[in-house]
Design a protein around this motif. Structure first.
Motif, PDB file in Angstrom:
ATOM      1  N   THR A 109      67.923  19.380  -1.324  1.00  0.00           N
ATOM      2  CA  THR A 109      67.749  18.957   0.070  1.00  0.00           C
ATOM      3  C   THR A 109      66.311  18.480   0.306  1.00  0.00           C
ATOM      4  OG1 THR A 109      69.393  20.602   0.752  1.00  0.00           O
ATOM      5  CG2 THR A 109      67.996  19.673   2.484  1.00  0.00           C
ATOM      6  N   GLN A 163      73.694  28.266   6.679  1.00  0.00           N
ATOM      7  CA  GLN A 163      73.153  29.442   7.368  1.00  0.00           C
ATOM      8  C   GLN A 163      74.118  30.012   8.407  1.00  0.00           C
ATOM      9  OE1 GLN A 163      70.142  31.064   6.684  1.00  0.00           O
ATOM     10  NE2 GLN A 163      70.565  29.803   4.870  1.00  0.00           N
ATOM     11  N   ARG A 203      71.209  30.441  -0.388  1.00  0.00           N
ATOM     12  CA  ARG A 203      72.558  30.192  -0.927  1.00  0.00           C
ATOM     13  C   ARG A 203      72.869  31.040  -2.146  1.00  0.00           C
ATOM     14  NH1 ARG A 203      72.867  24.285  -3.464  1.00  0.00           N
ATOM     15  NH2 ARG A 203      74.342  24.221  -1.768  1.00  0.00           N
ATOM     16  N   SER A 244      62.137  25.464  -2.941  1.00  0.00           N
ATOM     17  CA  SER A 244      63.375  25.907  -2.315  1.00  0.00           C
ATOM     18  C   SER A 244      63.836  27.226  -2.908  1.00  0.00           C
ATOM     19  CB  SER A 244      64.478  24.856  -2.516  1.00  0.00           C
ATOM     20  OG  SER A 244      65.703  25.323  -1.959  1.00  0.00           O
ATOM     21  N   ASP A 245      64.481  28.041  -2.085  1.00  0.00           N
ATOM     22  CA  ASP A 245      65.137  29.239  -2.612  1.00  0.00           C
ATOM     23  C   ASP A 245      66.491  28.868  -3.228  1.00  0.00           C
ATOM     24  OD1 ASP A 245      66.767  28.749  -0.408  1.00  0.00           O
ATOM     25  OD2 ASP A 245      65.717  30.212   0.833  1.00  0.00           O
ATOM     26  N   ARG A 261      76.712  36.656  -1.656  1.00  0.00           N
ATOM     27  CA  ARG A 261      77.238  35.365  -1.226  1.00  0.00           C
ATOM     28  C   ARG A 261      77.933  34.739  -2.437  1.00  0.00           C
ATOM     29  NH1 ARG A 261      75.455  31.412  -0.209  1.00  0.00           N
ATOM     30  NH2 ARG A 261      76.938  30.740   1.315  1.00  0.00           N
ATOM     31  N   THR A 308      68.576  25.004  -4.693  1.00  0.00           N
ATOM     32  CA  THR A 308      68.465  24.008  -5.753  1.00  0.00           C
ATOM     33  C   THR A 308      67.248  23.099  -5.594  1.00  0.00           C
ATOM     34  OG1 THR A 308      69.767  22.385  -4.506  1.00  0.00           O
ATOM     35  CG2 THR A 308      70.979  23.917  -5.921  1.00  0.00           C
ATOM     36  N   GLY A 309      66.816  22.925  -4.363  1.00  0.00           N
ATOM     37  CA  GLY A 309      65.733  21.978  -4.106  1.00  0.00           C
ATOM     38  C   GLY A 309      66.219  20.565  -3.811  1.00  0.00           C
TER      39      GLY A 309
HETATM   40  N1  LIG Z   1      75.930  27.202   1.288  1.00  0.00           N
HETATM   41  C1  LIG Z   1      74.739  27.645   1.686  1.00  0.00           C
HETATM   42  N2  LIG Z   1      74.605  28.866   2.232  1.00  0.00           N
HETATM   43  C2  LIG Z   1      73.419  29.332   2.631  1.00  0.00           C
HETATM   44  N3  LIG Z   1      72.280  28.634   2.534  1.00  0.00           N
HETATM   45  C3  LIG Z   1      72.346  27.414   2.008  1.00  0.00           C
HETATM   46  C4  LIG Z   1      73.565  26.855   1.549  1.00  0.00           C
HETATM   47  N4  LIG Z   1      73.310  25.641   1.057  1.00  0.00           N
HETATM   48  C5  LIG Z   1      71.989  25.452   1.191  1.00  0.00           C
HETATM   49  N5  LIG Z   1      71.405  26.515   1.759  1.00  0.00           N
HETATM   50  C6  LIG Z   1      69.974  26.694   2.029  1.00  0.00           C
HETATM   51  O1  LIG Z   1      69.471  25.418   2.407  1.00  0.00           O
HETATM   52  C7  LIG Z   1      68.235  25.175   1.763  1.00  0.00           C
HETATM   53  C8  LIG Z   1      68.355  23.931   0.908  1.00  0.00           C
HETATM   54  O2  LIG Z   1      69.207  24.196  -0.181  1.00  0.00           O
HETATM   55  P1  LIG Z   1      69.007  23.456  -1.552  1.00  0.00           P
HETATM   56  O3  LIG Z   1      69.357  22.021  -1.297  1.00  0.00           O
HETATM   57  O4  LIG Z   1      69.923  24.113  -2.514  1.00  0.00           O
HETATM   58  O5  LIG Z   1      67.559  23.599  -1.937  1.00  0.00           O
HETATM   59  C9  LIG Z   1      67.899  26.420   0.976  1.00  0.00           C
HETATM   60  O6  LIG Z   1      67.031  27.225   1.746  1.00  0.00           O
HETATM   61  C10 LIG Z   1      69.233  27.102   0.770  1.00  0.00           C
HETATM   62  O7  LIG Z   1      69.108  28.488   0.656  1.00  0.00           O
END
Ligand SMILES: Nc1ncnc2c1ncn2[C@@H]1O[C@H](COP(=O)(O)O)[C@@H](O)[C@H]1O
Ligand SMILES: Nc1ncnc2c1ncn2[C@@H]1O[C@H](COP(=O)(O)O)[C@@H](O)[C@H]1O
Ligand SMILES: [Mg+2]
Ligand SMILES: [Mg+2]
Lengths: 307, 307
Positions: A30, B41, A129, A24-25, A134, A27-28
């Motif tokens: 999701t 997004q 995120r 993931s870009d 941001r 936290t991972g």
């Molecule tokens: N608040 C946010 N704004 C933009 N992208 C998000 C946000 N939350 C999660 N994402 C994107 O959703 C994906 C899963 O997020 P994560 O659970 O942090 O790995 C990643 O590609 C994040 O960049």
């Protein structure tokens, strides 16, 4: 006959395990959550590690070089790749590289984002995120959640009964029905939770009967399961033999659950939830559904949220 | 010119909001998590509710009749449908019904489950998590998490400094750097966390310097942001004017952060994480990555787990 990969030599077992790489870009979390849910579909072979699985979470992957290194490593290890990459060119690179290297892959974020984009008629930002510029807004919701967590911690285990009226949800049940982890789970979703233990021979706080009974939820559990949990607990807390038996003896367990049942019977507005065999998040789902139904009294039970 | 749906009359705004229906045979938390990430997004238009979204979570949907009722309601409301349905015939019914009714939809569970199935060479059970006969095993992991949560609650805000040695992770920072919610977030992932506040003029507990410094993590924050948070906090706690100004005055905030910085400088092994602009789960991801890297010292930073 034992297959070679079943031999419980640590090294062989590790080699036989299949790997899932999660990238993931952000936290991972999701990707991890989705993989966890999907792995629930393979519990029949995971229990005895008949199909051993190792997951590897790579978070904060924002540049192509890191991404390619991970894909190569996945190819080497025979892993599959699950990714959430907001930048469409990163997602496309992951897909192409997987195809070239013959790596099975799943894009977790892309399909849902595209579907929402066409539903809303708005293009996704494509920004991860953590992208520069941001900033997490210090929203009301953010503060509300933190307040809920801090409230819930202070209220744990019957502390500060004078504050029950300030709680959104009050959980009532005997020891080891999971009141504390359930309270914390709900608190993280923004609810102020108080929990009140039912202990044989101890009066419940008067304030419990003065609050809106619609926010009080009883928890119950199968006596055999409760005894198992209490035995484990008593051992880990190093209870003395005497305390231990009073706490986890079957007669005592049954009596205490009977006592709880009589309290619940006297308060029929409190819904009673069976926690046996349920994970914390499952009990949380049941309670929140009841909670929202009572608030909204709409025909189809649901939890609604505005964005 | 104002478009009609932007007029801030409550009723019109609600009608203009687009709905996302989330359906699960389980808790619905997986669908909710994915939708939340995807909605990130669209923050550019969500902030001013330029593209208002309402989500509706339907959990515990295990029979076709309920499912069809929800799909019909979604069609009526012009909603899209996101689902996690373990039973392949339920998932297929959702898909078909959406196609018939012209509802945009996304299957969250199916694609990842299929990919894992072919990776493992094992068929998915097709059983929802709440299916009869399936029972959550009272696994070691389950007890470990509950213990972590209970430990972490007791340790909050510098309580029981003699227990720091039992913690997996120790967080150190000034008031309102998010130590408590971060501790709880990590605890739910199974880590025993203690947090120790840095307060100007108050000595840190001796035990903090006796534990393995590799498990201690400092938190820091931008002074302006901290002041904003503290002002909100002081107001909500009803601090007196005098206490309030000492707590949230800029000079004091800067001095206290400077004091924290000097402590961190004296303990260079403690990694210091900037929390400004980060959500709790983002800081958690950063700290866990550091934590696991230190434990494993492997070339590519990752969090590995065995199933
Ligand atoms: N608040 C946010 N704004 C933009 N992208 C998000 C946000 N939350 C999660 N994402 C994107 O959703 C994906 C899963 O997020 P994560 O659970 O942090 O790995 C990643 O590609 C994040 O960049
Ligand atoms: N432990 C599990 N065993 C079987 N299925 C699961 C498990 N956990 C989650 N699932 C399935 O994964 C999907 C998402 O679960 P939930 O997050 O509870 O809505 C649902 O279809 C569940 O039935
Ligand atoms: Mg408790
Ligand atoms: Mg705190």
């Amino acid at each position: 006959s034992l297959e070679p990969e079943k031999i419980s030599d640590g090294h062989d077992v590790v080699e036989a395990a299949k790997s899932i790489y999660m990238v993931s870009d952000g936290t991972g979390w999701t990707a991890e959550h989705s993989v966890n849910a999907a792995l629930g579909q393979f519990e029949h072979c995971l229990v005895d590690r008949g199909c051993a699985v190792n997951t590897h979470l790579f978070s904060g992957i924002e540049d192509l070089e890191q991404l390619m290194e991970i894909v190569k490593q996945a190819a080497k290890e025979g892993a599959m790749l699950v990714y959430t990459l907001a930048d469409p060119s990163m997602a496309e690179s992951a897909k192409k590289a997987c195809e070239i290297w013959g790596i099975p892959f799943t894009d977790i974020l892309g399909p849902i984002t595209e579907a929402i984009a066409s539903h809303l008629g708005v293009s996704p930002s494509g920004l991860p995120r953590g992208a520069p510029g941001r900033n997490v807004p210090l929203s009301e919701e953010y503060f509300r959640r933190i307040e809920a967590i801090e409230f819930t911690i202070k209220q744990d285990d019957g502390a500060l009964p004078q504050n029950l009226k300030k709680a959104d949800i009050v959980l009532v049940g005997v020891s080891r029905t999971g009141k504390t982890p359930l309270s914390i789970y709900l608190a993280q979703k923004g609810y102020k939770v108080a929990n009140v233990p039912i202990v044989m021979g101890v009066d419940l706080p008067k304030s419990l009967f003065e609050v809106d009974p619609e926010k009080v939820f009883g928890l119950t559990i199968n006596p055999l399961v409760l005894q198992t949990i209490r035995k484990a607990r008593a051992k880990s807390l190093g209870f003395s033999e005497a305390t231990r038996s009073n706490y986890s003896e079957m007669d005592h367990v049954r009596e205490e659950l009977e006592f709880a049942r009589s309290i619940f019977a006297q308060n029929p507005v409190w819904p009673v939830t069976e926690v046996t065999g349920k994970a914390i998040e499952e009990t949380a789902a049941v309670i929140l559904r009841l909670y929202h139904d009572r608030k909204n009294r709409c025909s189809m039970p649901r939890i609604a949220k505005r964005y």
